[in-house]
Design an enzyme around this catalytic site. Structure first.
Site, PDB file in Angstrom:
ATOM      1  N   GLY A  40       0.929  -1.104   0.005  1.00 19.76           N
ATOM      2  CA  GLY A  40       0.391  -0.018   0.087  1.00 19.76           C
ATOM      3  C   GLY A  40       0.746   1.126  -0.056  1.00 19.76           C
ATOM      4  NE  ARG A 330     -16.182  12.958   8.936  1.00 23.50           N
ATOM      5  CZ  ARG A 330     -15.364  12.806   8.067  1.00 23.50           C
ATOM      6  NH1 ARG A 330     -14.531  11.674   8.156  1.00 23.50           N
ATOM      7  NH2 ARG A 330     -14.270  13.827   7.618  1.00 23.50           N
ATOM      8  CD  GLU A 425      -9.615   3.352   6.392  1.00 22.67           C
ATOM      9  OE1 GLU A 425      -9.755   3.821   4.900  1.00 22.67           O
ATOM     10  OE2 GLU A 425     -11.725   3.457   6.228  1.00 22.67           O
ATOM     11  NE  ARG A 435     -11.094   8.914   9.463  1.00 24.59           N
ATOM     12  CZ  ARG A 435     -11.759   9.901   8.659  1.00 24.59           C
ATOM     13  NH1 ARG A 435     -11.233  11.402   9.460  1.00 24.59           N
ATOM     14  NH2 ARG A 435     -12.507   9.663   7.704  1.00 24.59           N
ATOM     15  CG  LEU A 441      -5.995  13.263   5.234  1.00 16.91           C
ATOM     16  CD1 LEU A 441      -5.770  14.596   4.823  1.00 16.91           C
ATOM     17  CD2 LEU A 441      -6.163  12.717   4.600  1.00 16.91           C
TER      18      LEU A 441
END
Lengths: 637, 256
Positions: A40, A330, A425, A435, A441
């Site tokens: 990744g 959120r 992640e 989160r 980031l």
């Protein structure tokens, strides 16, 4: 199995410093004798690969895209948090730590979160030095904006493309090391298995996605920075290729999976338009700085938004949460949107949408300022919907965006398989059950630039590894597993495409393990998913062969893993008889509909152990202690 | 609406390739172009045929992975838009479209509409960075950057590396891509120490990869989904010429 998080002793402010001093170092001349695999190349993987190479290690990096610059970190829009206190508004490392633990609904490990807040300031410095074009004030200093879940402005940004710019920074650092010969880069290459020798991770098996060639790569340690598993839901804001294959194969080799049920549903996405929909597009949370969220006061009000007078609108976030208003975290914003839509007050086709209205902001700031702040987002919205958000309010609806769960890691970011690390992640992370915006980031870069490069050195310096080669029995066995699986997928020759199974799984997950979860729905999923999986292995259709560029074969392998991981998510969600953060069990809510935690019984991270096909997984608990931020009912009122 | 597609099919780099015709009935105007292709592919798989291979990932116009020619225009008819963000409402019932991969010597076709763009990575590896080790940075606010410079740098840095500029250019030049990176870093104080060698090395690499030269045609700017300006190419040329005067060994190397 006893879980040891290896949290250093001492006061929280000193844990990382004292740990850094106690860890063993690899002498500079010896670093070149070690090889590290990084899978990744997003913010975590890209930053780690570049930094390890700068330190002198030999690095082999892998990504399935055609270039490491395309990892999905690139799509992050809004910004990155750092406790710089440049705005003189009362920010500090402790406040960022506090906000993150609270925002995570008291389900994160305090020591990790504190360290994250500490290194946040170094990240900004590093990125600025790389030439990341952060937004600036006229005086030349860095600009900040505010984000959900915080009452200070600590978010740094590069227009609406912060993830892109940070990733390009990491990518450029990585390309520099590739040019210097310190990193061997394998693009269009997918990890399909892990090589374990004497209980220790020693390599990976990959498939070259152009030639189909199966290859083994050996190393002294393996790092997974492969992102989250939001694509279990089929429709999410993740990239189409984002997948859980690397972490899931690692899980099957003994890496425990932490908190799989913690998924983040992002409140501001463009609503679904039809059955052909292939992904959902996020509209940055930063829009909530200036946009006001509302729905009609009365259910079934079909008038155009402009025809509804203010008195007949319900600005429900401002009403329910006066102190945070449109900037609630959120999970809270998403549930509130679902609640008003469930009442029949949703807008747009199907009633699954709420307005995000910029009319007041345009009046207050002028269209030019609004365009400067959000121009690219408005443009993206117009392309997708055909509507102009300068004139009519945006329609938004929550969508799966991020997964807080992932491979369980200790303080050193090592999984329960020695020598196997998970960063960004891909690990179960520092975000607890929810989160905060602009923290993904931060965490990816913290792990990649500033944490893993230290902790992996301690492992390499203190572990004696026997030399191995490609003829080792463990290597041959891993290659055989990969080939067998590929052949199996190709030989079914059934009637349904991988996407059709994926869509069906996604719908089950969204309906029963999405924004609201309950016992009945989860139990139904635990019956239905194994049935779907059984059908998959009997009725899958994959055209072509394994020796060519075959996108359907890639998809099929990923969907096969999602079909197993989805079941584990439901099991974890069923087991956690409380609501916390993104995990909302309908049975457990306060009288006014907020998440009701049960700290007595559930103040732990659930780490699941794979026990084999058809066997029930076993859960291990890491109890979470809150010595600094004492759990309270999270309130944003 | 109903769309007819003529798609370039090519099994691998060695295959000669050619167009094949496909019918896409029942296209919704809310579909993205790639969603329309997804539906066509589902049909091909059901009919036991190989689906059309095309690159894509984020589908929100930022990763730069998607891109092909639609009737001769890179990323299709909507300006400032990647093909994943292009929606079918830009087309009309009965349209016949021709889909082709990026055509350039430096971008060999891998399969159908998929090409190898690794030459771009090698251009970046040759100098598209600031050499700063992790941990060696000074405080972010110790480097003041005038807002106009930061904004211009951001304009250039918005490049997504999709390759449309190369595909649109009659010379298959990578000048817009390369100059966007040279500009991004040359406009910022952080990029100054390596400004000369960066310009020399990146231009040298670009030429070695087999891209053509820029002759100021401007097709690249016209199709760029991020609307990168060709003034970046002027900036690259200026930096390259200045650096050539200052760095004579590099010029001698180029003459070899």
């Amino acid at each position: 199995m006893k879980l040891d998080a290896r949290i250093p002793e001492g006061p929280i402010e000193q844990k990382w410093d004292s740990h850094r001093f106690k860890m063993k170092l690899v002498n500079p001349a010896n670093k070149r004798k070690f090889t590290v695999i990084v899978v990744g190349t997003g913010l975590a993987g890209g930053a780690a690969a570049a930094t390890l190479a700068e330190l002198g290690y030999n690095v082999k990096a892998f990504c399935f895209q055609d270039s490491p610059r395309r990892a999905h970190s690139i799509a992050a829009q809004g910004g990155i948090n750092a406790a710089k206190n440049y705005q003189n508004d009362g920010d500090s490392i402790y406040r960022l730590f506090y906000d993150t633990v609270k925002g995570g609904d008291y389900r994160a490990r305090e020591a990790n979160v504190y360290r994250l807040a500490q290194v946040s300031v170094n990240i900004i410095d590093q990125c600025v030095a790389q030439g990341v074009p952060f937004a600036r004030e006229y005086g030349g200093v860095l600009a900040n904006r505010s984000f959900g879940g915080a009452q200070v402005s600590r978010t740094f940004y590069a227009r609406g493309q912060t993830g892109q710019q940070l990733l390009i920074g990491a990518y450029q650092a990585l390309e520099r090391q590739i040019g210097l010969g310190k990193v061997e880069m394998h693009s269009r290459s997918e990890m399909l298995d892990l090589v374990i020798v004497d209980g220790v991770a020693r390599g990976i098996v990959t498939r070259d996605l152009v030639s189909g060639k199966v290859e083994t790569h050996l190393a002294d340690a393996v790092v997974l920075g492969t992102g989250g598993y939001g694509n279990v839901f089929f429709l999410s804001t993740n990239a189409k290729g984002s997948n859980a294959t690397a972490v899931w194969r690692a899980h099957k080799h003994g890496a425990l999976f932490g908190n799989p049920c913690y998924t983040q549903i992002h409140p501001t996405c463009i609503p679904v338009s039809g059955d052909y929909q292939s992904k959902l597009t996020l509209m940055s949370e930063s829009l909530r700085n200036d946009g006001r969220v509302w729905v009609p006061l009365k259910a079934g009000d079909k008038r155009a938004p402009g025809d509804i007078p203010v008195a007949e609108r319900d600005y429900y976030l401002e009403r329910r949460y006066p102190s945070f208003g449109n900037l609630v975290p959120r999970d809270v914003a998403s549930r509130a949107a679902k609640a008003v839509c469930d009442e029949g007050r949703g807008v747009g086709p199907g009633g699954l949408g709420v307005y995000l209205d910029f009319a007041d902001a345009i009046k207050r700031l002028g269209a030019n300022t609004v365009a400067e702040r959000y121009g690219n987002l408005f443009q993206m919205y117009e392309r997708i919907t055909g509507e102009d958000p300068y004139k009519v309010p945006m329609r938004i609806y929550p969508a799966v965006h991020y997964t807080m769960g992932g491979l369980w890691v200790d303080y050193n970011l090592m999984t329960t398989v020695p020598g196997l690390y998970a960063i960004g992640e891909a690990n179960f992370s520092d975000h607890g059950a929810n989160r905060l915006g602009a923290s993904a980031l931060m965490q990816g870069l913290a792990d990649g630039y500033f944490i893993l490069p230290y902790t992996i050195g301690d492992y390499l310096a203190s572990t004696k590894l026997a030399p191995i080669d490609a003829n080792h029995a463990a290597v041959k066995a891993a290659e055989a597993r990969v080939n067998e699986r590929t052949n199996k997928l190709l030989s079914i020759k059934g009637k349904r495409t991988a996407d059709s199974f994926h869509r069906e799984l996604g719908k089950l997950m969204w309906d029963n393990c999405g924004m609201g979860r309950n016992k009945t729905g989860l139990e139904s999923n635990l019956r239905r998913i194994p049935e779907l999986r059984a059908e998959f292995w009997q009725n899958l259709s994959v055209p072509g062969t394994g020796n060519e560029l075959n996108k359907e074969l890639e998809k099929a392998g990923r969907v096969a893993d999602f079909l197993e991981l989805g079941e584990l998510m439901c099991r974890d969600a069923l087991d956690r008889e409380e609501s916390c953060g993104g995990h909302f069990r309908e049975e457990h809510q306060t009288p006014d509909g907020e998440a009701a935690r049960d700290d007595e019984k559930f103040a732990y991270a659930a780490a699941w152990e794979w026990k084999g096909e058809g066997q029930a997984p076993v859960m291990h608990k890491e109890s979470l202690n809150f010595d600094y931020v004492h759990p309270t009912q999270r309130s944003y009122k | 609406m109903r769309i007819t597609l003529n798609v370039w099919r090519q099994k691998n780099a060695q295959d000669k390739g050619g167009f094949e015709k496909y019918d896409a009935p029942n296209v919704s105007e809310d579909m993205s172009f790639l969603e329309m292709l997804d539906v066509v592919n589902e049909g091909l798989i059901s009919a036991g045929k190989d689906p059309i291979a095309f690159d894509h990932d984020c589908r929100e116009g930022i990763c730069g992975m998607c891109g092909f020619m639609i009737s001769g225009v890179a990323h299709g008819p909507e300006s400032g838009t990647t093909v994943c963000q292009l929606h079918m409402r830009k087309f009309k019932d009965g349209d016949e479209l021709w889909l082709e991969p990026w055509r350039a010597k430096a971008f060999p076709v891998l399969r159908d509409l998929t090409v190898d763009r690794s030459a771009f990575d090698r251009i970046i590896a040759s100098g598209g960075f600031v050499s700063v080790h992790t941990g060696s940075a000074i405080d972010g606010n110790a480097i003041a950057v005038p807002k106009p410079a930061a904004d211009l740098a951001m304009d250039a840095a918005a490049c997504i590396g999709c390759g449309a500029c190369v595909a649109a250019c009659p010379n298959a030049s990578a000048s817009l891509f390369t100059s966007a990176k040279i500009s991004h870093l040359a406009l910022l104080p952080q990029g100054q120490p390596e400004r000369d060698r960066r310009a020399i090395n990146m231009v040298e690499r670009m030429n070695a990869e087999g891209f053509g030269h820029c002759t100021n045609i401007g097709e690249c700017e016209a199709v760029c989904p991020k609307e990168i300006k060709i003034e970046n190419i002027a900036r690259m040329n200026r930096d390259y010429i200045c650096a050539s005067f200052k760095d004579r060994p590099a010029v001698a190397r180029l003459a070899d």
